[in-house]
Design a protein around this motif. Sequence first.
Motif, mmCIF file in Angstrom:
data_model
loop_
_atom_site.group_PDB
_atom_site.id
_atom_site.type_symbol
_atom_site.label_atom_id
_atom_site.label_comp_id
_atom_site.label_asym_id
_atom_site.label_seq_id
_atom_site.Cartn_x
_atom_site.Cartn_y
_atom_site.Cartn_z
ATOM 1 N N ARG A 129 33.359 10.555 -55.162
ATOM 2 C CA ARG A 129 33.400 11.072 -53.786
ATOM 3 C C ARG A 129 32.120 10.673 -53.045
ATOM 4 O O ARG A 129 32.149 10.232 -51.902
ATOM 5 C CB ARG A 129 33.568 12.595 -53.817
ATOM 6 C CG ARG A 129 33.923 13.212 -52.503
ATOM 7 C CD ARG A 129 34.211 14.693 -52.657
ATOM 8 N NE ARG A 129 35.562 14.960 -53.152
ATOM 9 C CZ ARG A 129 36.657 15.047 -52.380
ATOM 10 N NH1 ARG A 129 36.553 14.876 -51.087
ATOM 11 N NH2 ARG A 129 37.838 15.292 -52.900
ATOM 12 N N ILE A 132 32.028 6.973 -51.943
ATOM 13 C CA ILE A 132 32.835 6.537 -50.782
ATOM 14 C C ILE A 132 32.485 7.318 -49.521
ATOM 15 O O ILE A 132 33.144 7.187 -48.493
ATOM 16 C CB ILE A 132 34.348 6.661 -51.057
ATOM 17 C CG1 ILE A 132 34.710 8.112 -51.421
ATOM 18 C CG2 ILE A 132 34.789 5.700 -52.150
ATOM 19 C CD1 ILE A 132 36.147 8.468 -51.151
ATOM 20 N N ASP A 133 31.447 8.101 -49.586
ATOM 21 C CA ASP A 133 31.132 9.010 -48.481
ATOM 22 C C ASP A 133 30.756 8.284 -47.185
ATOM 23 O O ASP A 133 30.834 8.860 -46.106
ATOM 24 C CB ASP A 133 30.014 9.972 -48.894
ATOM 25 C CG ASP A 133 29.996 11.236 -48.040
ATOM 26 O OD1 ASP A 133 31.093 11.669 -47.647
ATOM 27 O OD2 ASP A 133 28.911 11.761 -47.755
ATOM 28 N N GLY A 134 30.348 7.040 -47.299
ATOM 29 C CA GLY A 134 29.947 6.303 -46.103
ATOM 30 C C GLY A 134 31.081 5.584 -45.421
ATOM 31 O O GLY A 134 30.873 4.874 -44.432
ATOM 32 N N PHE A 136 34.809 5.803 -43.474
ATOM 33 C CA PHE A 136 35.696 6.734 -42.780
ATOM 34 C C PHE A 136 37.156 6.397 -43.070
ATOM 35 O O PHE A 136 37.552 5.228 -43.036
ATOM 36 C CB PHE A 136 35.539 6.629 -41.255
ATOM 37 C CG PHE A 136 34.226 7.120 -40.703
ATOM 38 C CD1 PHE A 136 33.222 7.625 -41.524
ATOM 39 C CD2 PHE A 136 34.014 7.081 -39.329
ATOM 40 C CE1 PHE A 136 32.021 8.082 -40.988
ATOM 41 C CE2 PHE A 136 32.815 7.533 -38.787
ATOM 42 C CZ PHE A 136 31.812 8.024 -39.603
ATOM 43 N N TYR A 142 40.836 11.684 -48.146
ATOM 44 C CA TYR A 142 39.918 11.147 -49.175
ATOM 45 C C TYR A 142 40.274 11.509 -50.629
ATOM 46 O O TYR A 142 39.846 10.821 -51.549
ATOM 47 C CB TYR A 142 38.462 11.582 -48.911
ATOM 48 C CG TYR A 142 37.918 11.173 -47.569
ATOM 49 C CD1 TYR A 142 37.567 9.847 -47.300
ATOM 50 C CD2 TYR A 142 37.755 12.099 -46.553
ATOM 51 C CE1 TYR A 142 37.056 9.478 -46.059
ATOM 52 C CE2 TYR A 142 37.247 11.740 -45.302
ATOM 53 C CZ TYR A 142 36.897 10.427 -45.066
ATOM 54 O OH TYR A 142 36.393 10.069 -43.844
ATOM 55 N N ILE B 200 41.128 4.737 -36.928
ATOM 56 C CA ILE B 200 40.049 3.802 -37.263
ATOM 57 C C ILE B 200 40.254 2.468 -36.535
ATOM 58 O O ILE B 200 39.305 1.788 -36.175
ATOM 59 C CB ILE B 200 39.925 3.606 -38.787
ATOM 60 C CG1 ILE B 200 39.693 4.954 -39.482
ATOM 61 C CG2 ILE B 200 38.790 2.652 -39.128
ATOM 62 C CD1 ILE B 200 38.424 5.674 -39.105
ATOM 63 N N PHE B 706 32.525 12.517 -37.549
ATOM 64 C CA PHE B 706 33.807 12.227 -38.167
ATOM 65 C C PHE B 706 33.806 12.827 -39.577
ATOM 66 O O PHE B 706 32.856 12.609 -40.321
ATOM 67 C CB PHE B 706 33.962 10.705 -38.241
ATOM 68 C CG PHE B 706 35.342 10.246 -38.600
ATOM 69 C CD1 PHE B 706 36.251 9.900 -37.603
ATOM 70 C CD2 PHE B 706 35.736 10.142 -39.920
ATOM 71 C CE1 PHE B 706 37.514 9.453 -37.934
ATOM 72 C CE2 PHE B 706 37.006 9.702 -40.256
ATOM 73 C CZ PHE B 706 37.899 9.360 -39.261
ATOM 74 N N GLN B 708 33.914 13.328 -43.313
ATOM 75 C CA GLN B 708 33.777 12.368 -44.400
ATOM 76 C C GLN B 708 34.168 12.989 -45.746
ATOM 77 O O GLN B 708 34.444 14.194 -45.823
ATOM 78 C CB GLN B 708 32.334 11.850 -44.410
ATOM 79 C CG GLN B 708 32.064 10.950 -43.211
ATOM 80 C CD GLN B 708 30.591 10.656 -42.991
ATOM 81 O OE1 GLN B 708 30.012 11.081 -42.013
ATOM 82 N NE2 GLN B 708 29.990 9.923 -43.918
ATOM 83 N N ALA B 709 34.157 12.155 -46.770
ATOM 84 C CA ALA B 709 34.679 12.584 -48.081
ATOM 85 C C ALA B 709 33.976 13.833 -48.588
ATOM 86 O O ALA B 709 34.600 14.748 -49.128
ATOM 87 C CB ALA B 709 34.551 11.442 -49.076
#
Lengths: 159, 782
Positions: A129, A132-134, A136, A142, B200, B706, B708-709
């Motif tokens: 997690r 891949i946080d950067g 969108f 996610y 996106i 936005f 995010q994960a």
Amino acid sequence: MAEKVKVSIKVNGTVYEREVEPRLLLSDFIRHDLGLTGTHVGCEHGLCGACTVLVDGHSARSCTLFAVMVDGSEVTTVESLGTMDKMHPLQEAFQEKHALQCGFCTPGFLMTAVEYLQGNPNPTAEEAREAIDGNFCRCTGYENIVEAVQLAARKMASH
Amino acid sequence: MTESTISKSFKRNEDPRLLTGNSTYIDDIEIAGMLHVAIKRSDYAHARIIKIDVEEARKLPGVVAVYTAEDLGDYWRPGPLQVPPPTAIKGAKFNARPLECIAKHKIRFSGEPVAVVVAENRYIAEDALDLISLDIEQLPYIGDLEKALEPGAALVHEDLESNLAADVVQEVGSWEKAVSEADSVLKKRIVTNHVAGGAIENRGFVAQWDENLNILNCWATTQGPIPMRNSIARYLGLLENQVRLMNPAIGGGFGPKIMSSQIDDVIIPWIAIKLKRPIKWIEDRRENFLGTTSERDQIHYAEIAYKKDGTILGVKDVFYHNTGAYDPYGMTIPLNTQTHTISNYKIPNFYSQIKMVFTNQMVVTPVRGAGRSHGIFVMERLMDAVAKETGLDPVEIRRKNMLRAEDMPYRTGVIGQDFVENVLDSGDYPAALEKTFEAIEYEKFKQEIQPKLRAEGKHKGIGIVMFTEGTAVGPYEGAKVMVGVTGKVNVVCAYSNQGQGHYTTFAQIVANQLGVKVTDVNVVIGDSGQWQWGVGAFASRGITLVGTAIHQASVKVRVKALGIASKILSTPEEELELEDGVVRVADMPEKFVTLGDLAMQANPTRGTVEPGMEPGLEAAAYYGPPHGATGFGCLGMILDVDPETARVKIDRLVITDDCGTPVNPMIVDGQIHGGLQMGIGEAFYENLVYDEYGQLLTASFMDYLFPQASDMPAKFEIKHMVTPSPLNPLGIKGIGEAGAICVMPCFMQALEDALYENELSITQSFMSPSKLFHYVQSAKNA
């Protein structure tokens, strides 16, 4: 208009010699000069990560680099991974885990994850997690991407 | 009998193409000789245009043309309304002010187009934008919904008496009666937040005029290809089939891509014909924030009348709805708000008034949720307020007032966005509540876990809310199913796909009737050259409307196949079955004819034509429901809040959802995941902010946060219920918006519960970390 500059950039194993304007973005060079449209552009200010490619093996936002900055470097895009008939284990994992919906952000996630898995071939869910946080994604929430990265790690370990 | 392909999680047909970079999105289209467009947008929110000077821009090498409204001559005109006025509602007042594709006399929002540059490449086109200068007279900015209606306020549309765009009252029962019978009436001012669609991929448009064939080829990211095609044809005076509009792969929609009669689809085709060159326009992120559409901005004055025991007698809600500078999408959003305010509960008396307001802000049209979430937010917050006043638990008050399975179908008496009475078609709402209640261990949390945590000084709170999701509204969709001579099947429809998985779910519906592999069904979506009838992707209606049309067409093809096969195999139809791509005799599987051969037979040769013959192993069908199908569910959340830093972590999120028969459960879950993510973003991160001059301060991802994960919970815990809709043969309902519409009230309920010492009463749908911090601080000091 500034004079064009000669560059030599290796993309997915092929060396391309081109004359480009100094202001040409790497994302536009890849997409429009080379026709490799798998790399997508979502924000052009380095936030969304859809345009992520590898430059000399490291993930980078191609929308905030000029093509001239990677002269002599090696760029890797989504087209290098697998084909429709024979997908890369990471791509298979994305399909199996339903880790994509519209698919627009997906190449960026794939390139981020492919680099990450080289350094950490067995991530926990929390690590995946974080990795891949950067990037969108608006469609998936996610969770399935996290699972796909972990599944890919398992697939790649058994290859 | 063939094994059913419905309710199975098939892997998606479209994925290999998307995963390997082989899909064609709008900006991937390259045509020889193509020119590129950039749009000059106003920096002013409200101004009269004196002069737009484009001379310097025209001189820039590489610039081919620059156009303003003046250059368009008679071609310039406000576009048609995309959704008609609400004539079905008695006494409804609606001032239609459709979009102006490019500002001519007046600028009405910051970001409104004022000029268009055409150049050899996009870089030069953008250079030229800086050479265009505007001479304007600035006018007062109108942004406050309530002040906008005050006498003397500057007018967004000066030919109107005020900034009132619409005024609609709907009343069921009598609010006055509710008040007279109530023990108490409680009133709240409730505000819902202004958010972006945030796909996106931004929007885009490509047009190519084929002078020899007299055909205009267009590619657009539109969610409504046929309405857009029709609009373009009408503008240009062409026949509908002279305009071929195609959807390339689309990178997310979420509502704002439904719009037509905007600058791109009005002006780009005109330029392509004028210059006889292919033209491409790709929106950038800033334009997407400034000039595309957004949603949610409402202010409610809501009242609830109730008995001491918590029985709700009535609700009154007078609300202001921001429509932005124009109102091309009619009243879809506020009508959805009206239908979704009371739809989980038995509210005998309901009064709801919409005051739709013009402002100097970007146009407001549906974003995933489209008014539903606002109604749900109002009602759920009112329920919580009554729970506090009466000393009932939030779950208890909901149990007490909820509609029951035996009430279904339930006529609400409220006219909806589809201009018919909102009828809740089916469902067991209390069962959804109990399912979430059990799964999240509500009782255990409240009675055992929370007291311990509070004793340790920790702040964890729980929330639980109900929602309905009105989906699958009319008017109609259609599709054609065609068996080819290879035995593979082609389906064409004029819907639009932005990631919903239709290439797979539609194929599953065909496969279910025709006994072919799901991977042997090719689905074409959104190409007006192949199929011309349909409306578009909105209101979570694709799988129900197009899916049902495809089902009906497939049934017809099946009947046709059996009829032809019966003759060939000399066997009665009832003894035949379709499986593995053949029609065979059920108990003699070696006696068969392939679908491909039947398709050949269905194309008669000389001397074989019989009267009444219709060639082709194919059929078309249309489906238009009497009213929408309503999904429903219950969301529970546990939040862990640090009051010192306002950090919020979602410990658990449990959602029970019922969307009727799920065609592909994996895809259904994916839709719920994505919706929840938007809901979480809306509750905690996403916020469009205009300053006092009408400048959008959040026109980039640097400023518009936005989700995010790492902002998501570790797991979305999904519980399913299946109540097939009685409205269509497969029992389907939509699912696209469920997750997005329920998070905000649940989040606020859980926040209040977590920060119990502060006795918060949150009446806004957006509580960012910084806002929460200040809120807690001011509550402390109060």
